[in-house]
Design an enzyme around this catalytic site. Sequence first.
Site, PDB file in Angstrom:
ATOM      1  CB  ILE A 277      -5.862   5.263  -0.874  1.00  0.00           C
ATOM      2  CG1 ILE A 277      -5.817   3.566  -1.084  1.00  0.00           C
ATOM      3  CG2 ILE A 277      -5.102   6.024  -0.230  1.00  0.00           C
ATOM      4  CD1 ILE A 277      -3.880   3.044  -1.042  1.00  0.00           C
ATOM      5  CB  SER A 278     -10.892   2.472   0.074  1.00  0.00           C
ATOM      6  OG  SER A 278     -11.321   2.804  -0.510  1.00  0.00           O
ATOM      7  CD  GLN A 279     -11.795   2.127   7.343  1.00  0.00           C
ATOM      8  OE1 GLN A 279     -12.961   1.963   7.091  1.00  0.00           O
ATOM      9  NE2 GLN A 279     -11.584   1.393   8.929  1.00  0.00           N
TER      10      GLN A 279
ATOM     11  NE  ARG B 230      -4.057   1.295   2.127  1.00  0.00           N
ATOM     12  CZ  ARG B 230      -4.626   2.523   3.126  1.00  0.00           C
ATOM     13  NH1 ARG B 230      -4.123   3.132   3.573  1.00  0.00           N
ATOM     14  NH2 ARG B 230      -5.395   3.725   2.839  1.00  0.00           N
TER      15      ARG B 230
END
Length: 210
Positions: free
Chosen positions: A56-58, A30
Site C-alpha cells: 500500500i503506497s506511502q 487507511r
Amino acid sequence: MTKHELINKLKSAGVLRSFTIEQALLEIDRSDFVLPEDRGDPYADAALSIGYGQTISQPFTVVFMLELLDVNQGHKILDIGTGSGWQASLLAFMSGENGHVYTVEIIPRLSDYAKENVSKYPLISGNLSFYQGNARAGLPEVSKEIGGFDKIVAAAEVREVPEAWKEQLKIGGIMVFPKDNGLYKMTRNSETDFDTLFFPGFAFVPFVED
C-alpha cells in the site's frame, strides 16, 4: 501517528493542497486497508506490505499523484493496480456519485482483499468496478462505452507506457504513472499530441504482467 497528524504533516510538506483530497483522506480510513500486523501504525507515512510482493503506497506518494490527477465530480477513472483498494476508494470518493472508478488487479487474492476492504464503505462501493487480469491493454470495452477515461493512474512502475492507455485517455484527460524512478503526468491535448511532465524521486513496485 494519528490520521489528523498525518494530514497536517502532508500539508506542512506542501504536498496536500486540495480540500477534496483532504476530505477523502478523512473519510476513507487507511487503517481499513492495511494488514492486521500494521494496524498499530496505519497512518505511518511509509509504504506497507500487503503481501504478494505488493505494497500500500506511502501516503505522501498517493497524495502527490492525486494532486497531479486533479479529479473532479463525475470523472470516469481507470485505476491500474488495485492493491489494497485504498487509492481506488479515495478516487471513488473524490469523483462522487456520478463518477466511477474501474480498477484492475492482476493478483486474484489481492483483488479479493481489496473488495473486502472496500465493502466497509457502502457509500462508494457502487462507484467502483473491479477487474482481475493484466492491465496492459487497459479496458477497451469500457473506454469505448464511456467515450474514454477522464483520468488514468497506475500504481506500478512501467518500462514504457502502453499505447492502449494513451488511446483510452480522453482528449483533455490526465494520466499519471511511475517510470524511470519518478512520476510522469501526461495530458492529452489532441488525438496525437500529449504534454508530459516528470517528477523524479519516487520508487514503486514493478508492473506485473503474469
